[in-house]
Design a protein around this motif. Sequence first.
Motif, PDB file in Angstrom:
ATOM      1  N   ALA A 256      40.886 104.719  25.477  1.00  0.00           N
ATOM      2  CA  ALA A 256      39.719 104.248  26.231  1.00  0.00           C
ATOM      3  C   ALA A 256      38.875 103.300  25.387  1.00  0.00           C
ATOM      4  O   ALA A 256      38.403 102.265  25.882  1.00  0.00           O
ATOM      5  N   GLY A 257      38.688 103.633  24.110  1.00  0.00           N
ATOM      6  CA  GLY A 257      37.903 102.763  23.229  1.00  0.00           C
ATOM      7  C   GLY A 257      38.535 101.388  23.086  1.00  0.00           C
ATOM      8  O   GLY A 257      37.839 100.366  23.121  1.00  0.00           O
ATOM      9  N   LEU A 258      39.861 101.352  22.938  1.00  0.00           N
ATOM     10  CA  LEU A 258      40.569 100.075  22.802  1.00  0.00           C
ATOM     11  C   LEU A 258      40.462  99.260  24.095  1.00  0.00           C
ATOM     12  O   LEU A 258      40.204  98.045  24.060  1.00  0.00           O
ATOM     13  N   LEU A 259      40.645  99.913  25.236  1.00  0.00           N
ATOM     14  CA  LEU A 259      40.569  99.216  26.520  1.00  0.00           C
ATOM     15  C   LEU A 259      39.181  98.611  26.737  1.00  0.00           C
ATOM     16  O   LEU A 259      39.061  97.439  27.136  1.00  0.00           O
ATOM     17  N   VAL A 260      38.150  99.380  26.471  1.00  0.00           N
ATOM     18  CA  VAL A 260      36.782  98.885  26.657  1.00  0.00           C
ATOM     19  C   VAL A 260      36.499  97.719  25.726  1.00  0.00           C
ATOM     20  O   VAL A 260      35.903  96.708  26.133  1.00  0.00           O
ATOM     21  N   SER A 261      36.927  97.829  24.478  1.00  0.00           N
ATOM     22  CA  SER A 261      36.692  96.758  23.508  1.00  0.00           C
ATOM     23  C   SER A 261      37.364  95.458  23.943  1.00  0.00           C
ATOM     24  O   SER A 261      36.782  94.377  23.812  1.00  0.00           O
ATOM     25  N   VAL A 262      38.575  95.559  24.487  1.00  0.00           N
ATOM     26  CA  VAL A 262      39.294  94.358  24.956  1.00  0.00           C
ATOM     27  C   VAL A 262      38.590  93.741  26.154  1.00  0.00           C
ATOM     28  O   VAL A 262      38.355  92.521  26.205  1.00  0.00           O
ATOM     29  N   ILE A 263      38.206  94.557  27.133  1.00  0.00           N
ATOM     30  CA  ILE A 263      37.585  94.036  28.351  1.00  0.00           C
ATOM     31  C   ILE A 263      36.204  93.450  28.063  1.00  0.00           C
ATOM     32  O   ILE A 263      35.789  92.461  28.698  1.00  0.00           O
ATOM     33  N   GLN A 264      35.489  94.022  27.090  1.00  0.00           N
ATOM     34  CA  GLN A 264      34.181  93.473  26.722  1.00  0.00           C
ATOM     35  C   GLN A 264      34.285  92.053  26.191  1.00  0.00           C
ATOM     36  O   GLN A 264      33.300  91.302  26.223  1.00  0.00           O
ATOM     37  N   ARG A 265      35.469  91.678  25.714  1.00  0.00           N
ATOM     38  CA  ARG A 265      35.656  90.346  25.146  1.00  0.00           C
ATOM     39  C   ARG A 265      36.288  89.356  26.128  1.00  0.00           C
ATOM     40  O   ARG A 265      36.687  88.270  25.728  1.00  0.00           O
TER      41      ARG A 265
ATOM     42  N   PHE B  13      34.091 104.440  16.619  1.00  0.00           N
ATOM     43  CA  PHE B  13      33.891 105.877  16.402  1.00  0.00           C
ATOM     44  C   PHE B  13      34.838 106.682  17.289  1.00  0.00           C
ATOM     45  O   PHE B  13      35.524 107.598  16.831  1.00  0.00           O
ATOM     46  N   LEU B  14      34.893 106.322  18.574  1.00  0.00           N
ATOM     47  CA  LEU B  14      35.758 107.037  19.508  1.00  0.00           C
ATOM     48  C   LEU B  14      37.232 106.805  19.206  1.00  0.00           C
ATOM     49  O   LEU B  14      38.062 107.703  19.383  1.00  0.00           O
ATOM     50  N   PHE B  15      37.572 105.597  18.761  1.00  0.00           N
ATOM     51  CA  PHE B  15      38.966 105.278  18.470  1.00  0.00           C
ATOM     52  C   PHE B  15      39.506 106.185  17.369  1.00  0.00           C
ATOM     53  O   PHE B  15      40.569 106.804  17.513  1.00  0.00           O
ATOM     54  N   THR B  16      38.756 106.302  16.266  1.00  0.00           N
ATOM     55  CA  THR B  16      39.244 107.137  15.165  1.00  0.00           C
ATOM     56  C   THR B  16      39.095 108.625  15.485  1.00  0.00           C
ATOM     57  O   THR B  16      39.871 109.442  14.994  1.00  0.00           O
ATOM     58  N   MET B  17      38.133 108.965  16.325  1.00  0.00           N
ATOM     59  CA  MET B  17      38.005 110.357  16.732  1.00  0.00           C
ATOM     60  C   MET B  17      39.223 110.807  17.522  1.00  0.00           C
ATOM     61  O   MET B  17      39.699 111.936  17.384  1.00  0.00           O
TER      62      MET B  17
ATOM     63  N   VAL C 166      33.373 105.680  31.640  1.00  0.00           N
ATOM     64  CA  VAL C 166      32.199 106.302  31.015  1.00  0.00           C
ATOM     65  C   VAL C 166      31.803 105.546  29.753  1.00  0.00           C
ATOM     66  O   VAL C 166      30.624 105.242  29.533  1.00  0.00           O
ATOM     67  N   LEU C 167      32.779 105.229  28.925  1.00  0.00           N
ATOM     68  CA  LEU C 167      32.492 104.534  27.676  1.00  0.00           C
ATOM     69  C   LEU C 167      31.930 103.130  27.941  1.00  0.00           C
ATOM     70  O   LEU C 167      31.002 102.686  27.249  1.00  0.00           O
ATOM     71  N   ALA C 168      32.480 102.454  28.938  1.00  0.00           N
ATOM     72  CA  ALA C 168      31.972 101.120  29.282  1.00  0.00           C
ATOM     73  C   ALA C 168      30.517 101.190  29.732  1.00  0.00           C
ATOM     74  O   ALA C 168      29.686 100.347  29.366  1.00  0.00           O
ATOM     75  N   TYR C 169      30.190 102.215  30.520  1.00  0.00           N
ATOM     76  CA  TYR C 169      28.803 102.399  30.951  1.00  0.00           C
ATOM     77  C   TYR C 169      27.896 102.726  29.773  1.00  0.00           C
ATOM     78  O   TYR C 169      26.808 102.141  29.620  1.00  0.00           O
TER      79      TYR C 169
END
Length: 400
Positions: free
Chosen positions: A354-363, A55-59, A230-233
């Motif tokens: 930020a959305g891309l960074l969080v998604s990568v680190i979550q994996r 959602f944040l990525f496309t926003m 913030v997004l990671a939290y």
Amino acid sequence: MIHLHPDLKSAQLALLVLLVLFSPLGIDIYLPALPQIAESFHVKHTQAQDTVTWFLFTMGLGQLFAGPLADKFGRRLIALGGVLIYGISAALAYGAQSIDWMLVARLFQGFGACATAVAAFATVRDVFGAEKSGRMISYLNGAICFIPALAPILGSYLTQEFGWRSNFSFMAGFALIALGLMVVGLKETNPAGEEIKKLPVFKFTRYMDVLLHPVFLFNATLCLLTMAVVLAYVTAAPVALMNHLGLSMNEFTQWFGINAVLNIIAAFTAPKIMDRIGTRFAIIIGSIALLCAGGLMLSLSPLQTAWAFMLPIFISTVGFALILGAAAGKALAPFGDKAGTAAALLGVFQMSGAGLLVSVIQRMGMDIQTSLTFHMWLVAPALLILFSPQGKRWHPLFNE
């Protein structure tokens, strides 16, 4: 500036408040339901968290196009189109029978939320002019800040009473009501002449002029890193507090609400601090706060209690407020003639990056506390750069 009757201005402002609520509502209302979504679709928690990051990525990405489109075709059309896309996407998410369809629905919903936000802030500038628009934008941002405190309470109630899908039916209903109000009451305010409307919607060289500017790159990257914290939290808190620590949905909502209130206080206090000490020192203090919060998160992780998880988050919230305001303003400072383009690119950094960074680190296989610590410590290189001669040119003290 478009001249409207005072009563019409008040009505427009009320509709603009509705427009800016779509973005935070699209995230915060269903956060308590993330564990249930993962369970319902039989997927890992990271895939349920992707519904936020997509959602944040496309926003963010959509801002590259929504701004120029609003200039070419008008604020009202973009606003109405954004609300319509948002509502249809929410309905699709409500009916999704797999995580893949849910992610597709959220992807399109991000585009809708982006259009509503861009149209709202462009309309503010049209109606209230350069002098008063800053104050009006502060009011809109204040409305945005209250959503993280209130939406999870509503989302918790809806999820417990009607199931997780009810959050998306609420979003669809909200969009339907807002669309009706805006069809009747939202006025077109675009002052652009025919020569502007004839220009191409997307001009690649205009974006590259901003992207290649070192002041923009340094400060926009700082915005990306702090927004990622913030997004990671936001995506990890439901799993950490409810699944791992066993808190009820209501208890999670209380902790989330406390941090949201702290965020509101920090957001309104940060500008006064920046006026006193300058934006460069504000970033330094904010970065140190994030580094300390990361160290505290790591050292308290063995305790496995809610306060041990949230105390570092509270500290990082203060750091986030100081860094984001200071870095965002400086990123836009060199671009008087390209302010809209620079703002759009900054939105891409903050949301999509930020959305891309969080998604990568979550994996990367880290536990939640270690992952959050890693995010907080990513500002360390920027802090070192700030003390270098190059860093002093990229973000000078005051206007030196």
